[in-house]
Design a protein around this motif. Structure first.
Motif, short mmCIF file in Angstrom:
data_model
loop_
_atom_site.label_atom_id
_atom_site.label_comp_id
_atom_site.label_asym_id
_atom_site.label_seq_id
_atom_site.Cartn_x
_atom_site.Cartn_y
_atom_site.Cartn_z
N ALA A 96 17.28 -5.90 -5.16
CA ALA A 96 17.16 -4.99 -4.01
C ALA A 96 15.73 -4.88 -3.50
N LYS A 97 14.76 -5.17 -4.36
CA LYS A 97 13.36 -4.99 -3.94
C LYS A 97 12.66 -6.30 -3.57
N ILE A 98 13.43 -7.40 -3.49
CA ILE A 98 12.83 -8.69 -3.17
C ILE A 98 12.13 -8.68 -1.80
N PRO A 99 12.75 -8.12 -0.73
CA PRO A 99 12.06 -8.15 0.57
C PRO A 99 10.68 -7.47 0.52
N GLU A 100 10.60 -6.35 -0.18
CA GLU A 100 9.35 -5.62 -0.33
C GLU A 100 8.31 -6.43 -1.12
N HIS A 101 8.74 -7.00 -2.23
CA HIS A 101 7.85 -7.82 -3.06
C HIS A 101 7.37 -9.04 -2.26
N PHE A 102 8.29 -9.67 -1.54
CA PHE A 102 7.94 -10.82 -0.71
C PHE A 102 6.83 -10.45 0.27
N ALA A 103 7.00 -9.33 0.95
CA ALA A 103 6.02 -8.93 1.98
C ALA A 103 4.64 -8.73 1.38
N SER A 104 4.57 -8.09 0.21
CA SER A 104 3.23 -7.81 -0.33
C SER A 104 2.58 -9.09 -0.87
N VAL A 105 3.37 -9.99 -1.45
CA VAL A 105 2.81 -11.26 -1.92
C VAL A 105 2.40 -12.13 -0.73
N ASP A 106 3.24 -12.13 0.30
CA ASP A 106 2.97 -12.98 1.47
C ASP A 106 1.66 -12.60 2.15
N GLU A 107 1.43 -11.30 2.28
CA GLU A 107 0.21 -10.84 2.94
C GLU A 107 -1.03 -11.35 2.20
N MET A 108 -1.04 -11.18 0.88
CA MET A 108 -2.20 -11.58 0.09
C MET A 108 -2.34 -13.10 0.03
N ALA A 109 -1.21 -13.80 -0.07
CA ALA A 109 -1.26 -15.27 -0.18
C ALA A 109 -1.77 -15.89 1.12
N LYS A 110 -1.40 -15.30 2.24
CA LYS A 110 -1.88 -15.85 3.51
C LYS A 110 -3.38 -15.63 3.66
N LYS A 111 -3.87 -14.48 3.16
CA LYS A 111 -5.31 -14.24 3.21
C LYS A 111 -6.08 -15.21 2.34
N SER A 112 -5.54 -15.51 1.15
CA SER A 112 -6.29 -16.33 0.19
C SER A 112 -6.06 -17.82 0.38
N GLY A 113 -5.02 -18.17 1.15
CA GLY A 113 -4.70 -19.59 1.32
C GLY A 113 -3.97 -20.18 0.13
#
Lengths: 325, 325
Positions: A96-113
């Motif tokens: 149930a919390k995958i969309p939320e976890h995805f969003a927070s990982v995606d934000e940081m991963a895009k910043k760091s490359g």
């Protein structure tokens, strides 16, 4: 060689260590721990044991960090944090919390490359893939997922919290007649109770009221009340001897029609002697994918749905086409 | 809406037409034929029947062309030809010639900027995917592919060429004891004869020498000599009544260890009422992928190994994560 770090050395971390050894293109650089590194003995003789404090100093020594924490509190914090420095893979399994976890990982991963692949394992993971393939190929159909026979850690823990229980192990078991009805193309509507039964092996304290314990288990909301549950009281010796493994598995079926009266059944099943060792093996294959994708300058959060199968293999695309297609 | 063209209207082409109707994001633009278009009646009332000569004129009307020809002579010519104008998908299934077919489609696709997805179906196709996933996750293991129970068109044709045979149907049947040994983690070495048996239903001409026909079948090199084969002589009426379907299916298993004595079995199986209708459904899902990939300016030849699963689905990545992961 792909240099891998492991964060956390429980059952899953130990499984990842073994899985890395099965893959000739990978080597373990270090196990990182929140404990005192001197207190931890690992199997690999060439890898280090290091404190997670200061892990950033090993930025250039590690191609992929496999995060082996729990989904409740570890991964929601660790995965977005460490993807700021490393390509990471985790087994986040709170559906149930995958969309939320995805969003927070995606934000940081895009910043760091970097690449962060989340929710890798068998469910979520290989079972999810089979649900997706089944739905895409047979849009006019129904999905079924059955789990077991296998040990549910959460249900075993719930029993252990009951007063008078010394130890316990709970098996989730799919109902054969339900599986057979699906395989026969009957597309049954199945209630929770009709899909799985629960079998519990319980060690009671001396003088404990066994009838009361059994009643508490069978009526426990969410965990047992909606299932047909069997309770066996056994000795601690029997539990240790016959129920120390962590087997699991299950079935994903898609039953669908392509025209009137023309039915198809797609079935994927796993029979696993060790749940954490198999999950670890899936994590390691996706660690290879994270490494390859990042080499191609891909960044961001990914799931098993986003990754072309060829990225999981050490073989070249030419070899794959010649040998496995 | 994704606008699809079909080239060829045999069993496979008719299956593709039905599969398109099952998908709300797709519509059939036209069936293209080498025959006289007036001689062809199709099911769809809104789609055209057109001659393949001049198909290039419909460049802007078709997002993906699904090529439903045979692997022996049609596809090696058609797929590289039509990928010069369209995104294409084919079911090329001559395993040994896939590298050659890939190279010729890739060259043309890169020139035209289109996507050509080859060897789509269930084997090659879904079975190949499961071989790849199994190998990547359990590198220390063994693969097994079993086919059937199902009709082999090639073997049925071979019987029909024997003197005195009016008609015939051949079923390939996996050997249960071999399947069970694999499922039990015994990693058996299996000879050809130990994996499959062959069962033949033959209509003999009046006065034909049945003993001689049976002998010819059972000793036919490549097709039957290496198998335990059963031959039943039946009437044409019985053949038409009981053996007119084209069912097929099979099993892909991966059996592997992750540590001493810890074994895992991954099993994928298909039970298909109609081989061409299921193959067609896989083709249509990959047609969606070809369309989406080309929208992202991807070009070149691809196989199922190169395509992230999410491309097969009409759902968005967000929907997939929320509902199927």
């Amino acid at each position: 060689m792909i240099k891998v770090g492991i964060l956390g050395y429980g059952n899953l971390g130990r499984g990842v260590e073994q899985a890395i050894n099965m893959n000739d293109d990978m080597e373990l650089f270090a196990v990182f721990t929140r404990r005192n590194p001197d207190s931890l003995k690992i199997k690999s003789e060439t890898a280090k044991v290091l404190s997670v404090d200061g892990i950033e100093n090993y930025k250039n020594d590690i191609d992929v960090l496999i995060i082996c924490g729990g989904s409740a509190t570890d991964l929601p914090e660790q995965t977005p944090k460490y993807v700021q420095t490393f390509n990471v893979v985790d087994s986040f399994d709170t559906h149930a919390k995958i969309p939320e976890h995805f969003a927070s990982v995606d934000e940081m991963a895009k910043k760091s490359g970097k690449v962060g692949i989340i929710s890798v394992g068998w469910d979520p993971g290989m079972f999810s893939l089979n649900r997706l393939y089944g739905n895409a190929i047979l849009p006019n159909g129904k999905d079924y997922t059955f789990w077991g026979k296998g040990v549910s850690q959460g249900h075993s823990d719930a029993i252990r919290r009951i007063e008078g229980v010394v130890d316990a192990k709970q098996y989730t078991i799919p109902v054969d007649s339900a599986l057979d009805a699906v395989r026969a193309g009957k597309n049954p509507e199945l209630a929770t109770r009709e899909k799985h039964t629960r079998e519990c092996f319980v060690v009671a304290a001396d003088g404990a009221d066994k009838a009361k314990i059994e009643q508490e288990i069978k009526t426990m909301p969410n965990y047992f009340a909606d299932y047909d549950t069997t309770v066996h009281f056994i000795t601690k010796e029997e539990l240790d001897k016959n129920h120390s493994g962590i087997p699991h598995g299950g079935f994903v079926l898609r039953s669908g029609k392509t025209s009137d009266g023309v039915n198809h059944i797609v079935e994927y099943s796993l029979k696993l002697d060790s749940n954490p060792e198999f999950t670890a093996s899936v994590l390691v294959a996706y660690a290879r994918a994270a490494y390859k994708l990042n080499k191609e300058r891909v960044s961001g959060c990914k799931t098993v749905f986003d990754i072309a199968p060829a990225y999981l293999s050490p073989k070249t695309n030419e070899e794959l086409r010649a040998t496995l297609l």
